[in-house]
Design a protein around this motif. Sequence first.
Motif, PDB file in Angstrom:
ATOM      1  N   LYS A 122       0.820  -1.212   0.000  1.00  0.00           N
ATOM      2  CA  LYS A 122       0.000   0.000   0.000  1.00  0.00           C
ATOM      3  C   LYS A 122       0.857   1.267   0.000  1.00  0.00           C
ATOM      4  CE  LYS A 122      -1.094   1.315   4.720  1.00  0.00           C
ATOM      5  NZ  LYS A 122      -2.215   1.597   5.603  1.00  0.00           N
ATOM      6  N   TRP A 123       2.116   1.156   0.418  1.00  0.00           N
ATOM      7  CA  TRP A 123       2.975   2.331   0.495  1.00  0.00           C
ATOM      8  C   TRP A 123       3.788   2.496  -0.774  1.00  0.00           C
ATOM      9  CZ3 TRP A 123       1.856   5.580   4.130  1.00  0.00           C
ATOM     10  CH2 TRP A 123       1.296   5.121   5.316  1.00  0.00           C
ATOM     11  N   ILE A 124       3.780   3.729  -1.284  1.00  0.00           N
ATOM     12  CA  ILE A 124       4.637   4.069  -2.416  1.00  0.00           C
ATOM     13  C   ILE A 124       5.359   5.368  -2.071  1.00  0.00           C
ATOM     14  CG2 ILE A 124       2.821   5.244  -3.731  1.00  0.00           C
ATOM     15  CD1 ILE A 124       4.214   3.762  -6.195  1.00  0.00           C
ATOM     16  N   VAL A 125       6.649   5.379  -2.302  1.00  0.00           N
ATOM     17  CA  VAL A 125       7.494   6.534  -2.003  1.00  0.00           C
ATOM     18  C   VAL A 125       8.252   6.858  -3.288  1.00  0.00           C
ATOM     19  CG1 VAL A 125       9.394   7.400  -0.595  1.00  0.00           C
ATOM     20  CG2 VAL A 125       7.761   5.785   0.395  1.00  0.00           C
ATOM     21  N   MET A 126       8.041   8.056  -3.829  1.00  0.00           N
ATOM     22  CA  MET A 126       8.650   8.424  -5.111  1.00  0.00           C
ATOM     23  C   MET A 126       9.138   9.861  -5.081  1.00  0.00           C
ATOM     24  SD  MET A 126       5.776   6.996  -7.720  1.00  0.00           S
ATOM     25  CE  MET A 126       4.634   8.199  -7.101  1.00  0.00           C
ATOM     26  N   ILE A 127      10.170  10.110  -5.862  1.00  0.00           N
ATOM     27  CA  ILE A 127      10.618  11.486  -6.063  1.00  0.00           C
ATOM     28  C   ILE A 127       9.609  12.139  -6.997  1.00  0.00           C
ATOM     29  CG2 ILE A 127      12.446  12.960  -6.979  1.00  0.00           C
ATOM     30  CD1 ILE A 127      14.421  10.785  -6.075  1.00  0.00           C
ATOM     31  N   GLY A 128       9.011  13.224  -6.557  1.00  0.00           N
ATOM     32  CA  GLY A 128       7.924  13.869  -7.283  1.00  0.00           C
ATOM     33  C   GLY A 128       8.388  14.835  -8.352  1.00  0.00           C
ATOM     34  N   VAL A 129       9.231  14.353  -9.252  1.00  0.00           N
ATOM     35  CA  VAL A 129       9.733  15.189 -10.337  1.00  0.00           C
ATOM     36  C   VAL A 129       9.495  14.454 -11.645  1.00  0.00           C
ATOM     37  CG1 VAL A 129      11.779  16.286 -11.327  1.00  0.00           C
ATOM     38  CG2 VAL A 129      11.469  16.261  -8.858  1.00  0.00           C
ATOM     39  N   CYS A 130       8.760  15.082 -12.556  1.00  0.00           N
ATOM     40  CA  CYS A 130       8.473  14.484 -13.856  1.00  0.00           C
ATOM     41  C   CYS A 130       9.786  14.204 -14.583  1.00  0.00           C
ATOM     42  CB  CYS A 130       7.593  15.413 -14.690  1.00  0.00           C
ATOM     43  SG  CYS A 130       7.191  14.760 -16.327  1.00  0.00           S
ATOM     44  N   THR A 131       9.869  13.049 -15.193  1.00  0.00           N
ATOM     45  CA  THR A 131      11.111  12.648 -15.857  1.00  0.00           C
ATOM     46  C   THR A 131      11.259  13.258 -17.244  1.00  0.00           C
ATOM     47  OG1 THR A 131      10.066  10.621 -16.667  1.00  0.00           O
ATOM     48  CG2 THR A 131      11.244  10.498 -14.559  1.00  0.00           C
ATOM     49  N   HIS A 132      10.313  14.084 -17.643  1.00  0.00           N
ATOM     50  CA  HIS A 132      10.425  14.745 -18.939  1.00  0.00           C
ATOM     51  C   HIS A 132      11.271  16.007 -18.810  1.00  0.00           C
ATOM     52  CE1 HIS A 132       8.612  17.362 -22.264  1.00  0.00           C
ATOM     53  NE2 HIS A 132       9.426  16.523 -22.856  1.00  0.00           N
ATOM     54  N   LEU A 133      10.746  17.004 -18.087  1.00  0.00           N
ATOM     55  CA  LEU A 133      11.494  18.265 -17.943  1.00  0.00           C
ATOM     56  C   LEU A 133      11.575  18.755 -16.503  1.00  0.00           C
ATOM     57  CD1 LEU A 133      10.323  20.247 -21.090  1.00  0.00           C
ATOM     58  CD2 LEU A 133      12.518  19.171 -20.694  1.00  0.00           C
ATOM     59  N   GLY A 134      11.286  17.890 -15.534  1.00  0.00           N
ATOM     60  CA  GLY A 134      11.479  18.242 -14.140  1.00  0.00           C
ATOM     61  C   GLY A 134      10.361  19.012 -13.478  1.00  0.00           C
ATOM     62  N   SER A 154       2.300  14.390 -19.365  1.00  0.00           N
ATOM     63  CA  SER A 154       2.688  13.019 -19.005  1.00  0.00           C
ATOM     64  C   SER A 154       1.726  12.472 -17.953  1.00  0.00           C
ATOM     65  CB  SER A 154       4.115  12.987 -18.465  1.00  0.00           C
ATOM     66  OG  SER A 154       5.024  13.332 -19.485  1.00  0.00           O
ATOM     67  N   HIS A 155       1.307  11.229 -18.156  1.00  0.00           N
ATOM     68  CA  HIS A 155       0.384  10.555 -17.244  1.00  0.00           C
ATOM     69  C   HIS A 155       1.114   9.388 -16.573  1.00  0.00           C
ATOM     70  CE1 HIS A 155      -3.375  12.380 -18.978  1.00  0.00           C
ATOM     71  NE2 HIS A 155      -2.525  12.584 -19.972  1.00  0.00           N
ATOM     72  N   TYR A 156       0.976   9.302 -15.248  1.00  0.00           N
ATOM     73  CA  TYR A 156       1.575   8.205 -14.469  1.00  0.00           C
ATOM     74  C   TYR A 156       0.449   7.440 -13.788  1.00  0.00           C
ATOM     75  CZ  TYR A 156       5.855  10.929 -15.050  1.00  0.00           C
ATOM     76  OH  TYR A 156       6.914  11.621 -15.570  1.00  0.00           O
ATOM     77  N   ASP A 157       0.613   6.126 -13.642  1.00  0.00           N
ATOM     78  CA  ASP A 157      -0.423   5.330 -12.988  1.00  0.00           C
ATOM     79  C   ASP A 157      -0.259   5.357 -11.468  1.00  0.00           C
ATOM     80  OD1 ASP A 157       1.639   3.526 -12.455  1.00  0.00           O
ATOM     81  OD2 ASP A 157       0.874   1.968 -13.779  1.00  0.00           O
ATOM     82  N   THR A 158      -1.018   4.522 -10.771  1.00  0.00           N
ATOM     83  CA  THR A 158      -1.023   4.525  -9.299  1.00  0.00           C
ATOM     84  C   THR A 158       0.267   3.991  -8.701  1.00  0.00           C
ATOM     85  OG1 THR A 158      -2.077   2.357  -9.259  1.00  0.00           O
ATOM     86  CG2 THR A 158      -3.522   4.294  -9.204  1.00  0.00           C
ATOM     87  N   ALA A 159       1.154   3.435  -9.515  1.00  0.00           N
ATOM     88  CA  ALA A 159       2.466   2.986  -9.052  1.00  0.00           C
ATOM     89  C   ALA A 159       3.570   3.932  -9.518  1.00  0.00           C
ATOM     90  CB  ALA A 159       2.747   1.569  -9.544  1.00  0.00           C
ATOM     91  N   GLY A 160       3.195   5.064 -10.112  1.00  0.00           N
ATOM     92  CA  GLY A 160       4.178   6.041 -10.569  1.00  0.00           C
ATOM     93  C   GLY A 160       4.881   5.659 -11.858  1.00  0.00           C
ATOM     94  N   ARG A 161       4.271   4.753 -12.631  1.00  0.00           N
ATOM     95  CA  ARG A 161       4.865   4.326 -13.907  1.00  0.00           C
ATOM     96  C   ARG A 161       4.303   5.192 -15.030  1.00  0.00           C
ATOM     97  NH1 ARG A 161       3.254  -1.869 -12.847  1.00  0.00           N
ATOM     98  NH2 ARG A 161       1.278  -0.784 -12.724  1.00  0.00           N
ATOM     99  N   VAL A 162       5.172   5.685 -15.893  1.00  0.00           N
ATOM    100  CA  VAL A 162       4.719   6.530 -16.994  1.00  0.00           C
ATOM    101  C   VAL A 162       3.928   5.673 -17.975  1.00  0.00           C
ATOM    102  CG1 VAL A 162       6.866   6.311 -18.332  1.00  0.00           C
ATOM    103  CG2 VAL A 162       5.386   8.298 -18.675  1.00  0.00           C
ATOM    104  N   ARG A 163       2.759   6.178 -18.349  1.00  0.00           N
ATOM    105  CA  ARG A 163       1.890   5.416 -19.243  1.00  0.00           C
ATOM    106  C   ARG A 163       1.605   6.150 -20.545  1.00  0.00           C
ATOM    107  NH1 ARG A 163      -1.372   1.744 -16.588  1.00  0.00           N
ATOM    108  NH2 ARG A 163      -1.847   1.031 -18.678  1.00  0.00           N
ATOM    109  N   LYS A 164       1.706   7.480 -20.495  1.00  0.00           N
ATOM    110  CA  LYS A 164       1.324   8.266 -21.661  1.00  0.00           C
ATOM    111  C   LYS A 164       2.021   9.622 -21.574  1.00  0.00           C
ATOM    112  CE  LYS A 164      -3.027  10.138 -23.434  1.00  0.00           C
ATOM    113  NZ  LYS A 164      -4.470  10.179 -23.166  1.00  0.00           N
ATOM    114  N   GLY A 165       2.378  10.196 -22.716  1.00  0.00           N
ATOM    115  CA  GLY A 165       2.997  11.512 -22.742  1.00  0.00           C
ATOM    116  C   GLY A 165       4.480  11.436 -23.047  1.00  0.00           C
ATOM    117  N   PRO A 166       5.163  12.575 -22.993  1.00  0.00           N
ATOM    118  CA  PRO A 166       6.565  12.633 -23.402  1.00  0.00           C
ATOM    119  C   PRO A 166       7.585  12.136 -22.366  1.00  0.00           C
ATOM    120  CG  PRO A 166       5.829  14.803 -22.776  1.00  0.00           C
ATOM    121  CD  PRO A 166       4.619  13.908 -22.723  1.00  0.00           C
ATOM    122  N   ALA A 167       7.172  11.897 -21.131  1.00  0.00           N
ATOM    123  CA  ALA A 167       8.129  11.454 -20.108  1.00  0.00           C
ATOM    124  C   ALA A 167       8.727  10.105 -20.516  1.00  0.00           C
ATOM    125  CB  ALA A 167       7.453  11.338 -18.752  1.00  0.00           C
TER     126      ALA A 167
END
Length: 187
Positions: A122-134, A154-167
């Motif tokens: 249930k826990w997810i810990v991520m750096i909150g910076v888009c991998t496209h342009l920061g 850029s769209h990320y899913d509930t696990a923080g995986r990029v799914r759509k967009g330029p990232a």
Amino acid sequence: MAMDETREPTRRDFLYLVTAMTGVVGIGAASWPFIDQMRPDASTLAMASIEVDVSSLVEGMSLTVKWRGRPVFIRSRTQQEIEAGRTTALDDLKDPLARNANLADDQPATDVARSAGEGKEKWIVMIGVCTHLGCVPLEQAGDFGGWFCPCHGSHYDTAGRVRKGPAPENLAIPRFQFISQTVVRIG
């Protein structure tokens, strides 16, 4: 003088030795300030790791903390978010790697590999910076219910995986560990 004969050290030999040792000590003493100034200062060491109490987070809530000058998203995911992450086929992902500093570099981006691990999915810990342009993505937004970066889409899913967009990559996961049931150490 024959090869097997040895001579007694002279006063001149002693002076050479003392002069050489004094030079070595002098060079060491003169270079120490230059070496010492390369160490990180106390404020940098203080930011190396932080401890965050997550006891106030209920399912579906997030917390953003600052670590090393960057936002870090800590989320207590709902069971629906976990299931959505588990059922996503790895072939549907733009970036197949977990990007989790706690795991091997070649680890696939499964939901468990992106979470805090077995038993703490249930826990997810991520750096909150888009991998496209920061940019900093918005939470619980976008086409996949995770994060959305409005700057370039850029769209990320509930696990923080990029799914759509330029990232090009999934949101990075820093080195972290739960040091108790309610406290996570980042860094």
